[in-house]
Scaffold this motif. Sequence first.
Motif, PDB file in Angstrom:
ATOM      1  N   ARG A  72      -7.488   7.916  -6.237  1.00 18.66           N
ATOM      2  CA  ARG A  72      -7.374   6.459  -6.124  1.00 18.66           C
ATOM      3  C   ARG A  72      -8.272   5.755  -7.132  1.00 18.66           C
ATOM      4  O   ARG A  72      -7.921   4.684  -7.641  1.00 18.66           O
ATOM      5  CB  ARG A  72      -7.703   6.019  -4.695  1.00 18.66           C
ATOM      6  CG  ARG A  72      -6.674   6.495  -3.672  1.00 18.66           C
ATOM      7  CD  ARG A  72      -6.908   5.891  -2.297  1.00 18.66           C
ATOM      8  NE  ARG A  72      -5.889   6.360  -1.365  1.00 18.66           N
ATOM      9  CZ  ARG A  72      -5.996   7.454  -0.624  1.00 18.66           C
ATOM     10  NH1 ARG A  72      -7.103   8.204  -0.699  1.00 18.66           N
ATOM     11  NH2 ARG A  72      -5.031   7.824   0.192  1.00 18.66           N
ATOM     12  N   GLU A 132       0.713   4.207  -2.832  1.00 14.74           N
ATOM     13  CA  GLU A 132       0.544   5.632  -2.518  1.00 14.74           C
ATOM     14  C   GLU A 132       1.728   6.438  -3.065  1.00 14.74           C
ATOM     15  O   GLU A 132       1.554   7.571  -3.524  1.00 14.74           O
ATOM     16  CB  GLU A 132       0.425   5.827  -1.005  1.00 14.74           C
ATOM     17  CG  GLU A 132      -0.902   5.356  -0.426  1.00 14.74           C
ATOM     18  CD  GLU A 132      -2.097   6.069  -1.047  1.00 14.74           C
ATOM     19  OE1 GLU A 132      -2.076   7.318  -1.145  1.00 14.74           O
ATOM     20  OE2 GLU A 132      -3.050   5.375  -1.459  1.00 14.74           O
ATOM     21  N   ASN A 158      -5.293  -1.617  -2.374  1.00 11.88           N
ATOM     22  CA  ASN A 158      -5.177  -0.339  -1.688  1.00 11.88           C
ATOM     23  C   ASN A 158      -6.471   0.459  -1.806  1.00 11.88           C
ATOM     24  O   ASN A 158      -6.881   1.144  -0.853  1.00 11.88           O
ATOM     25  CB  ASN A 158      -4.009   0.458  -2.280  1.00 11.88           C
ATOM     26  CG  ASN A 158      -3.744   1.751  -1.524  1.00 11.88           C
ATOM     27  OD1 ASN A 158      -3.445   1.738  -0.339  1.00 11.88           O
ATOM     28  ND2 ASN A 158      -3.874   2.872  -2.222  1.00 11.88           N
ATOM     29  N   ASN A 213       0.826  -1.208   0.000  1.00 10.68           N
ATOM     30  CA  ASN A 213       0.000   0.000   0.000  1.00 10.68           C
ATOM     31  C   ASN A 213       0.864   1.264   0.000  1.00 10.68           C
ATOM     32  O   ASN A 213       0.528   2.262  -0.655  1.00 10.68           O
ATOM     33  CB  ASN A 213      -0.921   0.007   1.221  1.00 10.68           C
ATOM     34  CG  ASN A 213      -2.051  -1.011   1.103  1.00 10.68           C
ATOM     35  OD1 ASN A 213      -2.327  -1.512   0.009  1.00 10.68           O
ATOM     36  ND2 ASN A 213      -2.688  -1.319   2.217  1.00 10.68           N
TER      37      ASN A 213
END
Length: 267
Positions: free
Chosen positions: A215, A201, A253, A197
């Motif tokens: 996202r 990011e 994620n 994750n």
Amino acid sequence: MSDATDADGLTVGQVSARLGVTVRALHHWDDIGLARPSLRTAAGYRLYTAADLERLHRIVVYREVGLGLDRIRTILDDSTADVPGALRAQRTQVAQRIDRLQQLDVGLGRMIAAHERGLLLTAEQQAAIFGPQWNPDWPAQARQRYGDTTQWQQYAERSASRTPEQWQAIADTITQLDRALADAMDAGVAPGSPEANHLIERHREVFASHFPLTRQMQVCLGRMYEADSAFAAHYDGIRPGLATWFRLSVDANARAHDIDPDTATWR
């Protein structure tokens, strides 16, 4: 101020037409005492004499070279005024404005080119920065496909001011990220894990050099990276299976942030 007939001077309208000055400007100059008519008719209308007209001519001349009204008043009324000095100072200011306008023209040209081309780099510069596998036709193809989107406009706005050195720094950052993704996959990092994750990011942060990436939009990119042959070849060329690992990690994620990757859209 003496009373007069219309035959003794020119009316405001006549002076306005003769000098190309608005009636409003003439009234303002009268109000501030810069150019007052010497005569008025019995009905109170302004009338300008030949001497008044000459003063107005001089005001117009100095105003056209950009002098302010206070500076003009000094030139006309102060016999000790340094007129050449005032004009030289004005010329310096004009030169500075010209320089700013030239810079603005260059910036506008780059912005137009960036909106039309995407990358303001030669084919040789693109190959040197992005590697021999880079296709210099890709920016034009991207513009044809995405040119009417907000993201293309954001990309162009960033691209317009970038130097080759800045593009090199971005390319190096992307290469480092790709290597980190591949190393994580090799190390058995599972999609959805804290380490995976974090990398996803990080991908969004790096991608923001092009345009802000939500996202949901990242989920759409993950699908494309896996499904599109050119993108899949890039990622799988780094490590076989990396395109799929990346897509699975993006999806995981997204779920961690209450986004269903199966219904995610480009927004």
